[in-house]
Design an enzyme around this catalytic site. Sequence first.
Site, PDB file in Angstrom:
ATOM      1  N   LEU A   1       0.895  -1.352  -0.081  1.00  0.00           N
ATOM      2  CA  LEU A   1       0.031   0.017   0.099  1.00  0.00           C
ATOM      3  C   LEU A   1       0.849   1.176   0.056  1.00  0.00           C
ATOM      4  O   LEU A   1       1.836   1.344   0.936  1.00  0.00           O
ATOM      5  CB  LEU A   1      -0.832  -0.104   1.287  1.00  0.00           C
ATOM      6  CG  LEU A   1      -2.015   1.104   1.415  1.00  0.00           C
ATOM      7  CD1 LEU A   1      -2.792   1.443   0.259  1.00  0.00           C
ATOM      8  CD2 LEU A   1      -2.701   1.090   2.592  1.00  0.00           C
ATOM      9  N   HIS A   2       0.640   2.066  -1.076  1.00  0.00           N
ATOM     10  CA  HIS A   2       1.386   3.183  -0.998  1.00  0.00           C
ATOM     11  C   HIS A   2       0.984   4.286  -2.242  1.00  0.00           C
ATOM     12  O   HIS A   2      -0.199   4.007  -3.016  1.00  0.00           O
ATOM     13  CB  HIS A   2       2.927   3.008  -1.733  1.00  0.00           C
ATOM     14  CG  HIS A   2       2.899   2.682  -3.159  1.00  0.00           C
ATOM     15  ND1 HIS A   2       2.616   1.081  -3.489  1.00  0.00           N
ATOM     16  CD2 HIS A   2       3.185   3.090  -4.338  1.00  0.00           C
ATOM     17  CE1 HIS A   2       2.617   0.897  -4.688  1.00  0.00           C
ATOM     18  NE2 HIS A   2       3.185   2.168  -5.306  1.00  0.00           N
ATOM     19  N   PHE A   3       1.237   5.607  -1.865  1.00  0.00           N
ATOM     20  CA  PHE A   3       0.845   6.659  -2.973  1.00  0.00           C
ATOM     21  C   PHE A   3       2.177   7.256  -3.491  1.00  0.00           C
ATOM     22  O   PHE A   3       3.092   7.234  -2.894  1.00  0.00           O
ATOM     23  CB  PHE A   3       0.173   7.986  -2.150  1.00  0.00           C
ATOM     24  CG  PHE A   3      -1.117   7.382  -1.423  1.00  0.00           C
ATOM     25  CD1 PHE A   3      -2.488   7.502  -1.947  1.00  0.00           C
ATOM     26  CD2 PHE A   3      -1.196   6.756  -0.348  1.00  0.00           C
ATOM     27  CE1 PHE A   3      -3.711   7.456  -1.309  1.00  0.00           C
ATOM     28  CE2 PHE A   3      -2.386   6.390   0.411  1.00  0.00           C
ATOM     29  CZ  PHE A   3      -3.721   6.645  -0.153  1.00  0.00           C
TER      30      PHE A   3
END
Length: 352
Positions: free
Chosen positions: A189-191
């Site tokens: 999970l990352h932006f």
Amino acid sequence: MAEDCPEFNYKSSDFIKQIEWTANADSKLDALLQSRWAVAKGNGYFLYDLDQLESRVLSGQYGFVSQLNMGRANLRRKPQEMMSLSQPFDKQKFNFTKVQSREILMVLHNEDRRCKGKKEREDKDVVLLNVSPIEHCSVLLVPSINSQLPQILTQEALEVAIEMTILSARRSLLVGYNSLCASASVNHLHFHAYYLEHKLRLQSEPTKELSGPCHVMLSWPVSGFVFQLVDGDVMTLARNVYKVTEYLHNREIAHNVCLTRGSRLGDDTDFTHNTLRAFIWPRRSVYGVKPVDAFNVAFSELAGHLPIMNETEFDKLSEESAIDALQQAKLPSEKFQSLQKDVSDLFIERPT
């Protein structure tokens, strides 16, 4: 993940809810981010150099920003193969707990959660260098990094991403998310976040209300849903965006999300009243390893920023050919029409 990461502590009073479009000052977050990124650049921590990044604005209605970035195409880490939006986290493959300590820029820590008696996050929300940078200060926001969450949005992760965006005083900061099968390269999970010093048409794109807080774009080449920050209420914006992304995920519909400063939603494109816009694009899935063409369609491209893979494509790209490429990711119109009705229903208030 190293336990001695530098902390960036903040409170809701540090949020910058509105900025003038001509503003060019730095907040504490901007100053820290830029200084640490500059040190990393000076120390040669990136896989390629952005100094010669060539840019041009394509003529036409949308003002797409085209940038030649061959290093990202040729020198970046090999993308992982994605076969489902629900693909489980695989700790044997690359994930962000495996980065070098020098790639850790800061930990974001919201002190209000402790002050207001809320349960503190047991894990760390970390900002990392993107060693395959997209643009200036290209970084990765990894919420709850040690929990090793797959690339599936959570409401808590959205809160952190929104908070990071409004901790910046720069209208040029873009923060985005690519789901699995929507050009995500790593199943952790990352932006993405980076500064783009060009005014994007998307930031003033006219919208119309679909249902409650949910709007749709009126004329963008790829249809999507739009929300805005109201009275600095981060939790409500995160909840609204999550309602839609959770719905899409549960139906295996790939999606991209972009957070950016812009005008208030509606058909008035005046920038005197700034807000934070949150865009969600449902789109066709891409399975396996992402293909390499002029550009892959991810959140950046859907927002109107086109990192181009090779010089020939960069030289010949026009607005018409860019729209054709973007629309390869577009859902069939009948499917989006059906999806509009379903999403509208999510925001209809029903008697209790």
